[in-house]
Design a protein around this motif. Structure first.
Motif, PDB file in Angstrom:
ATOM      1  N   GLN A 156      -5.120  11.730  -2.114  1.00 19.55           N
ATOM      2  CA  GLN A 156      -4.458  11.064  -1.006  1.00 19.55           C
ATOM      3  C   GLN A 156      -5.414  10.249  -0.145  1.00 19.55           C
ATOM      4  O   GLN A 156      -4.977   9.569   0.782  1.00 19.55           O
ATOM      5  CB  GLN A 156      -3.756  12.115  -0.123  1.00 19.55           C
ATOM      6  CG  GLN A 156      -2.625  12.848  -0.816  1.00 19.55           C
ATOM      7  CD  GLN A 156      -1.449  11.938  -1.104  1.00 19.55           C
ATOM      8  OE1 GLN A 156      -1.251  10.926  -0.449  1.00 19.55           O
ATOM      9  NE2 GLN A 156      -0.679  12.294  -2.116  1.00 19.55           N
ATOM     10  N   ARG A 157      -6.712  10.330  -0.431  1.00 19.43           N
ATOM     11  CA  ARG A 157      -7.703   9.627   0.373  1.00 19.43           C
ATOM     12  C   ARG A 157      -8.125   8.335  -0.305  1.00 19.43           C
ATOM     13  O   ARG A 157      -8.190   8.241  -1.529  1.00 19.43           O
ATOM     14  CB  ARG A 157      -8.936  10.510   0.599  1.00 19.43           C
ATOM     15  CG  ARG A 157      -8.650  11.767   1.395  1.00 19.43           C
ATOM     16  CD  ARG A 157      -9.876  12.659   1.484  1.00 19.43           C
ATOM     17  NE  ARG A 157     -10.993  12.007   2.133  1.00 19.43           N
ATOM     18  CZ  ARG A 157     -12.107  11.627   1.527  1.00 19.43           C
ATOM     19  NH1 ARG A 157     -12.250  11.848   0.216  1.00 19.43           N
ATOM     20  NH2 ARG A 157     -13.076  11.044   2.195  1.00 19.43           N
ATOM     21  N   VAL A 158      -8.412   7.352   0.548  1.00 15.64           N
ATOM     22  CA  VAL A 158      -8.945   6.072   0.100  1.00 15.64           C
ATOM     23  C   VAL A 158     -10.393   5.999   0.559  1.00 15.64           C
ATOM     24  O   VAL A 158     -10.669   5.986   1.769  1.00 15.64           O
ATOM     25  CB  VAL A 158      -8.131   4.892   0.659  1.00 15.64           C
ATOM     26  CG1 VAL A 158      -8.772   3.574   0.253  1.00 15.64           C
ATOM     27  CG2 VAL A 158      -6.703   4.960   0.159  1.00 15.64           C
ATOM     28  N   ARG A 171       0.829  -1.195   0.000  1.00 15.03           N
ATOM     29  CA  ARG A 171       0.000   0.000   0.000  1.00 15.03           C
ATOM     30  C   ARG A 171       0.865   1.246   0.000  1.00 15.03           C
ATOM     31  O   ARG A 171       1.971   1.250   0.519  1.00 15.03           O
ATOM     32  CB  ARG A 171      -0.914   0.022   1.221  1.00 15.03           C
ATOM     33  CG  ARG A 171      -1.985  -1.062   1.210  1.00 15.03           C
ATOM     34  CD  ARG A 171      -2.903  -0.894   2.401  1.00 15.03           C
ATOM     35  NE  ARG A 171      -3.971  -1.884   2.403  1.00 15.03           N
ATOM     36  CZ  ARG A 171      -4.926  -1.960   3.342  1.00 15.03           C
ATOM     37  NH1 ARG A 171      -4.931  -1.069   4.328  1.00 15.03           N
ATOM     38  NH2 ARG A 171      -5.853  -2.878   3.283  1.00 15.03           N
ATOM     39  N   ARG A 207      -9.405   5.345  -4.968  1.00 14.76           N
ATOM     40  CA  ARG A 207      -8.523   6.366  -4.415  1.00 14.76           C
ATOM     41  C   ARG A 207      -8.873   7.712  -5.016  1.00 14.76           C
ATOM     42  O   ARG A 207      -8.966   7.865  -6.231  1.00 14.76           O
ATOM     43  CB  ARG A 207      -7.062   6.027  -4.706  1.00 14.76           C
ATOM     44  CG  ARG A 207      -6.061   7.079  -4.217  1.00 14.76           C
ATOM     45  CD  ARG A 207      -4.645   6.609  -4.435  1.00 14.76           C
ATOM     46  NE  ARG A 207      -4.385   5.408  -3.673  1.00 14.76           N
ATOM     47  CZ  ARG A 207      -4.052   5.390  -2.384  1.00 14.76           C
ATOM     48  NH1 ARG A 207      -3.950   6.528  -1.727  1.00 14.76           N
ATOM     49  NH2 ARG A 207      -3.830   4.259  -1.763  1.00 14.76           N
ATOM     50  N   ARG A 267       0.873   6.866   3.566  1.00 10.85           N
ATOM     51  CA  ARG A 267       0.371   8.222   3.656  1.00 10.85           C
ATOM     52  C   ARG A 267       1.387   9.100   4.385  1.00 10.85           C
ATOM     53  O   ARG A 267       1.898   8.712   5.440  1.00 10.85           O
ATOM     54  CB  ARG A 267      -0.959   8.253   4.377  1.00 10.85           C
ATOM     55  CG  ARG A 267      -1.621   9.620   4.391  1.00 10.85           C
ATOM     56  CD  ARG A 267      -3.060   9.517   4.808  1.00 10.85           C
ATOM     57  NE  ARG A 267      -3.235   8.759   6.027  1.00 10.85           N
ATOM     58  CZ  ARG A 267      -4.427   8.435   6.525  1.00 10.85           C
ATOM     59  NH1 ARG A 267      -5.521   8.795   5.895  1.00 10.85           N
ATOM     60  NH2 ARG A 267      -4.507   7.736   7.632  1.00 10.85           N
TER      61      ARG A 267
END
Length: 619
Positions: free
Chosen positions: A142-144, A11, A139, A14
């Motif tokens: 930057q957010r999932v 993954r 996605r 972040r």
């Protein structure tokens, strides 16, 4: 951390967010004390008559203010409303009533704006998840964002979205019209009237006598909540207040009666009534007496507690002049003293004492907080008791401040179940977040600490629990020996990180420390063991070994003075002491180089010539 970096599971990692700088919490700018009034039967009759009469006037004036809507302060018609109320009460009672109505209206407007913001956040969270098919992950920058687990949950969220959108439209319509919803006495008490039979004690169906007793008890509580016995103070007035005055010499309480009640209840000149009860302030009474004798403004509130059947008198005043700010010490000054670091949790407080170098000292402290399911008075008392224990610990060890996390769960609580999990686990987590007394604990701690001469440092709560478990949990368990049953937990490790952040140190501990107490070095270092004693200096029966051509000269070197890069709070640069050079290294060139005695049988090396016998690396 790079944006494209990936972790061990593949993954994308972040990046860490920037940690805000610590700051000193501003102390309270006011003071409020309370005492009990032991009234006679006549005193209680007079206070109830005055409170109910003024309560009706407050309700009428508040309704008139709400009908005006959101208008500028110059157009709120306060002068006209005050003139109308003066004929039914007095000039100063009318001024207090109009000021209270204005404050309630502005507070309701702010609450309506906060409600609109929370509804928009909840709608935004649901719409972002509804835009993704159920059971998938996408996605967005930057957010999932994860879609809902199945179609049933997705359908229920679509229904909730429509409900929230309807509430938002109504709230926006109310804010645009300028109308607000205000319930004098509390909306919760009003709603309980509609479910009074369901919540009544005893067997069902209830007899007529028991049911009438429930209704009468609710009406008494409703009437006590809607009474109005508040008088604002005035600077320069006798004893700080014209409407309700208290003589600090004997505690005599006198209040101005409204105009319709003067002929019936007045027992003093100028339409006043003097109570048979006396008011004595035991807590901070000397400060109140000094302010009253100096004719500083003091506000008084008289209220009746229905459950206890008691009357209370509250006195409040401002400790800072209007337009000024309370003095706050600099954080650099507070860092020169030990601190008590606190990690706030739902059911307990985890605390640890830290010295000026950021090292945990002593043993961990765990202060229980059993607040769930208790009345507000009991919760407040237990919270005060825990804060008192923290203050006693800080004062015992000479601390200047307490360090806490600057927690604020308002956004999380407003968004609610949309961002805090799902199912039973999410519901339990939301209940835990709602049970943490963040704002109440911060307010109580700052006020009580200010009264005993301590300050409060608030730090960014980012990564405190994670880094505490990573860097401090295992070392603290290995080095801390507790005589009681207090084990070292991850919350105590988080408290250590909170304290170090407040002191200006990084969260990561040093590789060889830090220890709670300085340990005495029992074995000499390698620099002292190697080449510390020469053969010719030995004494005893052993025969010295003559030097050979392979013997290298023993040298010493003095490290140049340099400033340490550590964060030690010392007034000047740290100068390292002279140390012996290990074997296999030659002294560096320069004026600070000091050569030791040469070995017998070998010529000294001229300055500037390389040492060909030294096979080590140059230093």
């Amino acid at each position: 951390m790079a944006q494209g970096k990936r972790g061990g599971n593949g993954r994308r990692v972040r990046p860490f967010r920037e940690v805000a700088a610590p700051f000193v919490v501003t102390p309270p700018v006011g003071c409020r004390i309370r005492t009990r009034l032991r009234l006679s039967a006549r005193d209680e009759t007079v206070l109830r008559a005055v409170g109910e009469h003024l309560g009706k006037l407050v309700g009428a004036d508040l309704a008139a203010r709400v009908r005006l809507g959101d208008v500028p302060a110059a157009d709120n018609r306060r002068a006209q409303r005050k003139k109308t109320l003066t004929a039914l009460s007095s000039s100063r009672w009318a001024g207090t009533i109009t000021c209270t109505s204005e404050d309630q209206y502005n507070l309701a407007r702010r609450a309506l704006s906060d409600t609109i913001g929370s509804l928009r956040r909840a709608i935004r969270a649901i719409e972002s998840r509804l835009a993704i098919p159920a059971g998938t992950v996408q996605r967005q920058g930057q957010r999932v964002v994860r879609g809902y687990a199945d179609q049933d949950e997705r359908h229920s969220k679509q229904q909730r979205l429509q409900i929230l959108q309807g509430r938002l439209r109504n709230a926006l319509r109310e804010r645009k019209s300028g109308r607000v919803r205000i319930t004098r006495g509390g909306r919760q008490l009003l709603n309980s009237r509609h479910h009074l039979y369901a919540t009544a004690d005893g067997t069902k169906p209830s007899p007529q006598q028991a049911w009438q007793a429930e209704v009468d008890a609710w009406q008494r509580k409703w009437a006590d909540r809607r009474m109005f016995l508040t008088a604002y103070g005035e600077a320069g007035a006798p004893f700080g207040n014209y409407t309700i005055s208290i003589d600090p010499a004997d505690g005599t309480v006198a209040l101005v009666l409204p105009e319709p009640l003067r002929a019936r209840f007045a027992n003093a000149p100028r339409g006043r009534y003097v109570l048979d009860a006396r008011a004595v302030f035991t807590h901070r009474g000397q400060g109140w007496a000094d302010r009253v004798m100096a004719r500083g403004s003091v506000r008084y509130d008289i209220a009746h507690h229905t459950g206890r059947g008691r009357w209370y008198l509250d006195a409040s005043w401002a400790t800072v002049k209007k337009g000024h700010k309370a003095p706050v010490p600099m954080v650099e000054v507070l860092r020169q003293h030990p601190v008590v670091a606190v990690d706030v949790n739902a059911d307990h407080l985890a605390a640890w004492l830290l010295d000026v170098h950021g090292n945990p000292v002593g043993r961990p402290r765990t202060l229980p907080l059993e607040l769930s399911g208790l009345p507000s008075a009991t919760r407040d008392a237990r919270l005060r008791a825990a804060v008192t224990q923290l203050l006693d610990l800080a004062r015992l060890h000479g601390c200047a401040a307490l360090v806490i996390e600057n927690l604020n769960f308002s956004d999380a609580r407003a968004t609610g179940r949309e961002n805090l999990g799902r199912g039973k686990r999410g519901k339990s987590f939301r209940r835990t977040v709602a049970g943490i007394p963040t704002a109440q604990f911060r307010d109580r701690l700052s006020g009580m600490a200010h009264h005993v001469g301590l300050s409060v440092i608030a730090v960014d709560p980012a990564y405190t629990s994670r880094w505490g478990a990573q860097h401090w949990l295992k070392p603290l368990k290995d080095t801390t020996q507790t005589s009681d049953s207090t084990p070292v937990s991850g919350h105590h490790a988080a408290a250590v990180v909170v304290g170090r952040r407040g002191l200006g140190f990084p969260a990561r501990r040093r590789r060889n420390g830090a220890r709670q107490t300085p340990t005495r070095r029992t074995a000499p270092s390698r620099a002292r063991r190697v080449g510390a004693v020469r053969p010719e200096d030995r004494t005893g029966p052993a025969v010295p070994v003559p030097p050979s051509h392979r013997t290298r000269p023993r040298t010493e070197r003095t490290a140049p003075a340099r400033t340490s890069r550590s964060t030690t709070r010392s007034p000047g640069p740290v100068t390292h002491q002279t140390r012996a050079a290990p074997t296999g290294k030659h002294p560096p060139k320069g004026p600070n180089t000091v050569r030791g005695p040469s070995t017998p049988g070998r010529q000294p090396i001229p300055p500037g010539m390389p040492d060909t016998a030294n096979l080590g690396r140059p230093t």
